[in-house]
Design a protein around this motif. Structure first.
Motif, short mmCIF file in Angstrom:
data_model
loop_
_atom_site.label_atom_id
_atom_site.label_comp_id
_atom_site.label_asym_id
_atom_site.label_seq_id
_atom_site.Cartn_x
_atom_site.Cartn_y
_atom_site.Cartn_z
N THR A 175 25.14 30.77 33.18
CA THR A 175 25.46 30.64 31.76
C THR A 175 25.93 31.97 31.19
O THR A 175 26.90 32.03 30.42
N VAL A 176 25.25 33.06 31.56
CA VAL A 176 25.68 34.39 31.13
C VAL A 176 27.06 34.71 31.70
O VAL A 176 27.94 35.24 31.00
N PHE A 177 27.26 34.35 32.94
CA PHE A 177 28.51 34.62 33.64
C PHE A 177 29.70 33.97 32.92
O PHE A 177 30.70 34.63 32.62
N VAL A 178 29.60 32.68 32.62
CA VAL A 178 30.75 31.99 32.02
C VAL A 178 30.95 32.40 30.56
O VAL A 178 32.08 32.43 30.08
N ASN A 179 29.87 32.73 29.86
CA ASN A 179 30.02 33.15 28.47
C ASN A 179 30.54 34.58 28.34
O ASN A 179 30.99 34.99 27.28
N ALA A 180 30.46 35.34 29.44
CA ALA A 180 30.96 36.72 29.43
C ALA A 180 32.42 36.81 29.88
O ALA A 180 32.96 37.91 30.01
N ASN A 181 33.04 35.65 30.15
CA ASN A 181 34.44 35.61 30.58
C ASN A 181 34.67 36.44 31.85
O ASN A 181 35.68 37.13 31.99
N ALA A 182 33.69 36.39 32.76
CA ALA A 182 33.81 37.18 33.98
C ALA A 182 34.93 36.63 34.87
O ALA A 182 35.21 35.44 34.88
N ASP A 183 35.53 37.54 35.60
CA ASP A 183 36.66 37.19 36.46
C ASP A 183 36.22 37.25 37.92
O ASP A 183 35.71 38.28 38.38
N LEU A 184 36.40 36.14 38.64
CA LEU A 184 36.04 36.13 40.04
C LEU A 184 37.02 36.92 40.90
O LEU A 184 36.75 37.21 42.06
N GLY A 185 38.17 37.24 40.36
CA GLY A 185 39.15 38.03 41.11
C GLY A 185 39.96 37.18 42.05
O GLY A 185 41.16 37.00 41.87
N PHE A 186 39.33 36.65 43.09
CA PHE A 186 40.03 35.85 44.07
C PHE A 186 40.23 34.42 43.60
O PHE A 186 40.89 33.63 44.26
N PHE A 187 39.65 34.07 42.45
CA PHE A 187 39.69 32.70 41.95
C PHE A 187 40.29 32.73 40.56
O PHE A 187 39.64 33.17 39.61
N ASN A 188 41.53 32.27 40.42
CA ASN A 188 42.26 32.44 39.18
C ASN A 188 42.10 31.29 38.19
O ASN A 188 42.86 31.18 37.25
N PHE A 189 41.12 30.44 38.44
CA PHE A 189 40.87 29.32 37.53
C PHE A 189 40.04 29.81 36.34
O PHE A 189 39.03 30.49 36.54
N PRO A 190 40.43 29.52 35.10
CA PRO A 190 39.68 29.99 33.92
C PRO A 190 38.37 29.21 33.75
O PRO A 190 38.26 28.32 32.90
N MET A 191 37.37 29.56 34.55
CA MET A 191 36.11 28.83 34.55
C MET A 191 35.45 28.84 33.18
O MET A 191 34.87 27.84 32.74
N ASP A 192 35.51 29.98 32.47
CA ASP A 192 34.86 30.08 31.17
C ASP A 192 35.47 29.09 30.18
O ASP A 192 34.74 28.43 29.42
N LYS A 193 36.80 28.95 30.19
CA LYS A 193 37.45 28.02 29.26
C LYS A 193 37.17 26.58 29.64
O LYS A 193 36.94 25.73 28.77
N PHE A 194 37.17 26.29 30.93
CA PHE A 194 36.86 24.93 31.37
C PHE A 194 35.42 24.57 31.04
O PHE A 194 35.12 23.48 30.56
N TYR A 195 34.50 25.52 31.27
CA TYR A 195 33.09 25.29 30.95
C TYR A 195 32.91 25.03 29.46
O TYR A 195 32.18 24.12 29.06
N ALA A 196 33.57 25.85 28.63
CA ALA A 196 33.48 25.67 27.18
C ALA A 196 34.03 24.30 26.77
O ALA A 196 33.47 23.63 25.88
N PHE A 197 35.10 23.88 27.42
CA PHE A 197 35.72 22.60 27.08
C PHE A 197 34.81 21.42 27.40
O PHE A 197 34.55 20.56 26.56
N VAL A 198 34.29 21.38 28.65
CA VAL A 198 33.46 20.24 29.03
C VAL A 198 32.13 20.27 28.30
O VAL A 198 31.56 19.21 27.98
N THR A 199 31.61 21.47 28.02
CA THR A 199 30.36 21.57 27.26
C THR A 199 30.55 21.06 25.85
O THR A 199 29.69 20.36 25.31
N LYS A 200 31.69 21.38 25.25
CA LYS A 200 31.96 20.91 23.89
C LYS A 200 32.06 19.39 23.85
O LYS A 200 31.59 18.74 22.90
#
Length: 240
Positions: free
Chosen positions: A105-130
């Motif tokens: 939860t801290v990870f996705v809310n901090a907009n962390a970048d996996l580097g090798f994974f270019n999918f915007p996980m934080d935005k997707f997480y925010a979308f499905v959570t909303k």
């Protein structure tokens, strides 16, 4: 057909330790995420188990950390890139899963970048959570509104006990250990109790009481409402 099923089952069994580790990450994230959900949907009547949106939310809270674990562990060489012949997994892999689950939860809310994974996980997480929050909020708002209307009818017929009920609320906030690290918030609740007690307009006083009840724990609500003179029949019907 039988051979195909046996081969599928055997192959799945070889992946099982890593699947369990991924689900472990998701399951550890669940209680952390639930605390945030509870705070965001704060209500003494909060009962998400009756909402379809809640089950969608649960699936996402397990699936997304599991996916992140799989990607991180695979990049680190902790997950095989091809179907393994033998189901063996290092103990450290489960520690990786635990860390990702606890801090997801801290990870996705901090907009962390996996580097090798270019999918915007934080935005997707925010979308499905909303999506889940909106569904849960709609149902909880409806339940609370129906409760408020019924409670107002009770309070208007028991105005003599409003003072006793507000004194009970004041003592509740004084004794609530949840505010021990935030005395300013406790004082805010106490000031709201005092303003409600001094309010001479009945409708505004009732509105103030309803606003205060939002901050009561579900297990304590019945006793607080008894202080306001609510009948046992009303409590049984409204809080069941």
């Amino acid at each position: 057909m039988l051979d195909w099923f046996v081969n599928l089952w055997t192959g799945l069994g070889n992946w099982l330790p890593w699947i369990i580790a991924a689900l472990f990450a998701g399951c550890l994230n669940l209680p952390v995420a639930y605390q945030k959900l509870y705070r965001d949907c704060r209500s003494p009547l909060f009962n998400p188990w009756k909402s379809l949106g809640f089950y969608f939310w649960v699936i996402m809270q397990i699936a997304l950390p599991a996916l992140v674990f799989w990607l991180v562990a695979r990049e680190a060489g902790k997950v095989p890139t091809h179907a393994p012949e033998k189901a063996t997994v290092e103990l450290a892999t489960y520690f990786w899963a635990a860390a990702i689950g606890f801090f997801f939860t801290v990870f996705v809310n901090a907009n962390a970048d996996l580097g090798f994974f270019n999918f915007p996980m934080d935005k997707f997480y925010a979308f499905v959570t909303k999506l889940a929050y909106d569904r849960i909020a709609a149902e909880e708002t409806g339940r609370w509104t129906r409760f408020e209307i019924a409670l107002l009818d009770q309070l208007k017929t028991s105005s003599a006990t409003l003072e006793r009920g507000l004194l009970g609320l004041r003592r509740y906030f004084i004794n609530d250990n949840a505010y021990k690290n935030d005395e300013s918030e406790r004082q805010k609740r106490l000031d709201e109790c005092d303003r409600a007690r001094n309010e001479t307009n009945l409708d505004q006083q009732l509105d103030a009481i309803l606003a205060l009840l939002i901050h009561i724990r579900r297990q304590d609500l019945r006793d607080r409402l008894r202080d306001f003179g609510c009948s046992d029949a009303f409590l049984t019907q409204s809080l069941s």
